[in-house]
Scaffold this motif. Structure first.
Motif, mmCIF file in Angstrom:
data_model
loop_
_atom_site.group_PDB
_atom_site.id
_atom_site.type_symbol
_atom_site.label_atom_id
_atom_site.label_comp_id
_atom_site.label_asym_id
_atom_site.label_seq_id
_atom_site.Cartn_x
_atom_site.Cartn_y
_atom_site.Cartn_z
ATOM 1 N N ALA A 20 1.140 -1.526 -0.241
ATOM 2 C CA ALA A 20 0.274 -0.231 0.161
ATOM 3 C C ALA A 20 1.019 1.277 0.156
ATOM 4 O O ALA A 20 1.441 1.534 -0.574
ATOM 5 N N LEU A 21 0.475 2.217 1.061
ATOM 6 C CA LEU A 21 1.365 3.214 0.921
ATOM 7 C C LEU A 21 2.714 2.827 1.492
ATOM 8 O O LEU A 21 3.119 3.098 2.724
ATOM 9 N N THR A 22 4.138 1.945 0.837
ATOM 10 C CA THR A 22 5.155 1.466 1.518
ATOM 11 C C THR A 22 5.633 2.425 1.933
ATOM 12 O O THR A 22 5.837 3.558 1.410
ATOM 13 N N LEU A 23 6.527 2.435 2.925
ATOM 14 C CA LEU A 23 7.523 2.971 3.320
ATOM 15 C C LEU A 23 9.221 2.609 2.522
ATOM 16 O O LEU A 23 10.371 3.077 2.301
ATOM 17 N N ARG A 24 8.830 1.383 1.367
ATOM 18 C CA ARG A 24 9.769 1.206 0.827
ATOM 19 C C ARG A 24 10.470 2.339 -0.459
ATOM 20 O O ARG A 24 9.702 3.148 -1.203
ATOM 21 N N ILE A 25 11.603 2.312 -0.734
ATOM 22 C CA ILE A 25 12.033 3.703 -1.584
ATOM 23 C C ILE A 25 12.165 3.096 -3.103
ATOM 24 O O ILE A 25 12.149 2.358 -3.122
ATOM 25 N N ASP A 26 11.778 3.569 -3.661
ATOM 26 C CA ASP A 26 11.331 3.869 -5.065
ATOM 27 C C ASP A 26 12.952 4.097 -5.789
ATOM 28 O O ASP A 26 13.260 5.473 -6.231
ATOM 29 N N PRO A 27 13.553 3.103 -6.163
ATOM 30 C CA PRO A 27 14.872 3.919 -7.275
ATOM 31 C C PRO A 27 14.651 4.893 -7.959
ATOM 32 O O PRO A 27 15.395 5.331 -9.112
ATOM 33 N N GLY A 28 13.917 4.518 -8.845
ATOM 34 C CA GLY A 28 13.470 5.070 -9.926
ATOM 35 C C GLY A 28 12.777 7.094 -10.048
ATOM 36 O O GLY A 28 12.003 7.124 -10.976
ATOM 37 N N PHE A 29 12.472 6.581 -8.212
ATOM 38 C CA PHE A 29 11.893 8.381 -8.430
ATOM 39 C C PHE A 29 11.992 9.348 -8.789
ATOM 40 O O PHE A 29 13.567 9.769 -8.628
ATOM 41 N N SER A 30 11.491 10.037 -9.663
ATOM 42 C CA SER A 30 11.103 11.575 -9.660
ATOM 43 C C SER A 30 10.311 12.797 -9.891
ATOM 44 O O SER A 30 9.607 12.368 -9.808
ATOM 45 N N ASP B 237 7.779 13.666 15.522
ATOM 46 C CA ASP B 237 7.091 14.638 15.031
ATOM 47 C C ASP B 237 8.097 14.601 13.400
ATOM 48 O O ASP B 237 7.243 14.257 12.419
ATOM 49 N N TYR B 238 9.162 15.305 13.603
ATOM 50 C CA TYR B 238 9.594 15.293 12.023
ATOM 51 C C TYR B 238 10.145 14.362 11.644
ATOM 52 O O TYR B 238 9.995 14.102 10.792
ATOM 53 N N ASN B 239 10.143 13.293 12.299
ATOM 54 C CA ASN B 239 11.108 12.248 11.604
ATOM 55 C C ASN B 239 9.527 11.248 10.742
ATOM 56 O O ASN B 239 9.723 10.636 9.369
ATOM 57 N N SER B 240 9.034 11.248 11.661
ATOM 58 C CA SER B 240 7.465 10.703 10.736
ATOM 59 C C SER B 240 7.107 12.043 9.934
ATOM 60 O O SER B 240 6.921 10.290 9.142
ATOM 61 N N PHE B 241 7.013 12.865 9.565
ATOM 62 C CA PHE B 241 7.069 13.948 8.903
ATOM 63 C C PHE B 241 7.973 13.123 7.742
ATOM 64 O O PHE B 241 6.861 13.778 6.638
ATOM 65 N N MET B 242 8.949 13.197 7.726
ATOM 66 C CA MET B 242 9.814 12.421 6.488
ATOM 67 C C MET B 242 9.805 11.169 6.464
ATOM 68 O O MET B 242 9.699 11.061 4.990
ATOM 69 N N LEU B 243 9.332 10.606 7.154
ATOM 70 C CA LEU B 243 8.333 8.887 6.511
ATOM 71 C C LEU B 243 7.394 9.115 5.790
ATOM 72 O O LEU B 243 5.942 8.815 5.107
ATOM 73 N N LEU B 244 6.135 9.935 6.055
ATOM 74 C CA LEU B 244 5.006 10.317 5.120
ATOM 75 C C LEU B 244 5.462 10.489 3.431
ATOM 76 O O LEU B 244 5.059 9.840 2.807
ATOM 77 N N GLY B 245 6.664 11.565 3.779
ATOM 78 C CA GLY B 245 7.213 11.886 2.554
ATOM 79 C C GLY B 245 7.723 10.287 2.224
ATOM 80 O O GLY B 245 7.315 10.346 0.416
ATOM 81 N N LEU B 246 8.389 9.237 2.951
ATOM 82 C CA LEU B 246 8.291 9.085 1.703
ATOM 83 C C LEU B 246 8.017 7.503 1.773
ATOM 84 O O LEU B 246 7.363 6.933 0.555
ATOM 85 N N ARG B 247 6.644 7.488 2.336
ATOM 86 C CA ARG B 247 5.068 6.571 2.670
ATOM 87 C C ARG B 247 4.875 7.518 0.985
ATOM 88 O O ARG B 247 4.185 6.480 -0.037
ATOM 89 N N ALA B 248 4.594 8.488 0.457
ATOM 90 C CA ALA B 248 3.684 9.099 -0.945
ATOM 91 C C ALA B 248 4.849 9.107 -2.192
ATOM 92 O O ALA B 248 4.002 9.271 -3.147
ATOM 93 N N THR B 249 5.863 8.803 -1.689
ATOM 94 C CA THR B 249 6.750 9.599 -3.071
ATOM 95 C C THR B 249 8.082 8.260 -3.174
ATOM 96 O O THR B 249 7.762 8.305 -4.345
ATOM 97 N N GLY B 250 7.903 7.844 -2.702
ATOM 98 C CA GLY B 250 9.547 6.758 -2.759
ATOM 99 C C GLY B 250 10.871 7.493 -2.489
ATOM 100 O O GLY B 250 11.745 7.099 -3.228
ATOM 101 N N ASP B 251 10.672 8.989 -2.616
ATOM 102 C CA ASP B 251 11.944 9.105 -2.748
ATOM 103 C C ASP B 251 13.445 8.884 -1.565
ATOM 104 O O ASP B 251 12.663 9.246 -0.226
ATOM 105 N N ARG B 252 14.048 8.665 -1.978
ATOM 106 C CA ARG B 252 15.096 8.400 -0.721
ATOM 107 C C ARG B 252 15.135 9.737 0.343
ATOM 108 O O ARG B 252 16.208 9.591 0.918
ATOM 109 N N ALA B 253 15.301 11.152 -0.054
ATOM 110 C CA ALA B 253 15.570 11.589 0.512
ATOM 111 C C ALA B 253 15.293 12.101 1.483
ATOM 112 O O ALA B 253 15.909 12.136 2.731
ATOM 113 N N PHE B 254 14.173 11.471 2.011
ATOM 114 C CA PHE B 254 13.999 11.306 3.527
ATOM 115 C C PHE B 254 14.245 10.303 4.292
ATOM 116 O O PHE B 254 14.487 10.820 5.101
ATOM 117 N N LEU B 255 14.259 9.388 3.868
ATOM 118 C CA LEU B 255 14.673 8.597 4.375
ATOM 119 C C LEU B 255 16.034 8.693 5.097
ATOM 120 O O LEU B 255 17.034 8.785 6.132
#
Length: 269
Positions: free
Chosen positions: A38-48, A92-110
């Protein structure tokens, strides 16, 4: 988050479990405990960013603008050695970053969560402050300070400078378990993530939880569920975070004990 996730093309990737054997964390020869879907915490290597819709790009840019505005403050607070701060603004900040990861797969959040938790790690030690006795118990942790709120060794009845504050122990470690799980999910993508997954899983099991089991007379159920000897405190935000710690430890280890604790805590909430 749902809209932003629609651009993701990742398959259902198996969750990489942590095996704990004789104190060693073995990678990657572990059987999956669950799927991270679903809304995964997995990085998407192809994120753009270019692959996001116009509206998604606007929200994505707002997230990073917000981060730019608070990044220095967050890094400073990550060095406070303060369970109150770690359980609230840093968590809260770390959770905020991980929500960004869930939504986009962008490694920068992790990567950002890695920076902040690495900073927190430098403050782990086994000793209360000298002004509350300087006791050691063999377990690493942070201390309760509630920085900039007027507390000191003289006005908190022994809480200040110690690692006995049930409420903020739960708040901090519920947030940390979520971060640990994000590193576990991505451990096979980068040795840096694998190392953090190992470090934080070991810390949660063999320091934080082990400390409270010892305080509960060796009873792991009481450590999670008993207000008198364990880390439990019956307040909504505390129960929510200790339940989160139990849930993500179950996801990390596959041990049904933690799922049972999460279910029991949910029943009490």
């Amino acid at each position: 988050a749902t809209a932003m996730s629609q651009g993701r093309t990742l398959p259902r990737l198996p969750f990489l479990a942590v095996c704990v054997l004789a104190g060693a964390l073995l990678w990657p020869a572990c059987a999956p405990a669950a799927d991270d879907s679903a809304l995964t915490l997995r990085i998407d290597p192809g994120f753009s960013r270019a692959n996001l819709t116009t509206a998604e790009q606007q929200w994505y840019d707002l997230v990073w603008t917000h981060n730019a505005g608070c990044a220095s403050t967050v890094l400073t607070r990550s060095l406070y050695d303060d369970l109150y701060t770690y359980g609230r603004s840093i968590g809260d900040y770390n959770s905020f970053m991980l929500l960004g990861l869930r939504a986009t797969g962008d490694r920068a959040f992790l990567d950002r969560v890695k920076v902040i938790t690495d900073s927190m790690r430098t403050k782990l030690r086994d000793a209360d402050d000298a002004c509350v006795g300087g006791a050691t118990d063999g377990y690493l942790n942070w201390r309760w300070r509630a920085v900039n709120m007027g507390y000191s060794c003289d006005n908190t009845g022994g809480w200040y400078g110690s690692d006995h504050h049930q409420l903020d122990e739960a708040m901090t470690h519920g947030n940390l378990a979520l971060a640990a799980y994000a590193f576990v999910v991505n451990a096979d993508l980068d040795t840096a993530f694998a190392a953090r997954a190992a470090v934080w899983t070991d810390y949660l099991l063999n320091n934080w939880e082990a400390k409270w089991i010892s305080r509960a007379g060796g009873d792991p159920v009481k450590a999670w569920m008993d207000n008198a000897t364990g880390m439990y405190k019956h307040e909504a935000h505390v129960v929510a975070n200790i339940m989160r710690a139990a849930y993500y430890l179950w996801k990390i280890t596959g041990n049904p004990f933690y799922k049972a604790r999460a279910d029991a805590l949910q029943a009490l909430s």
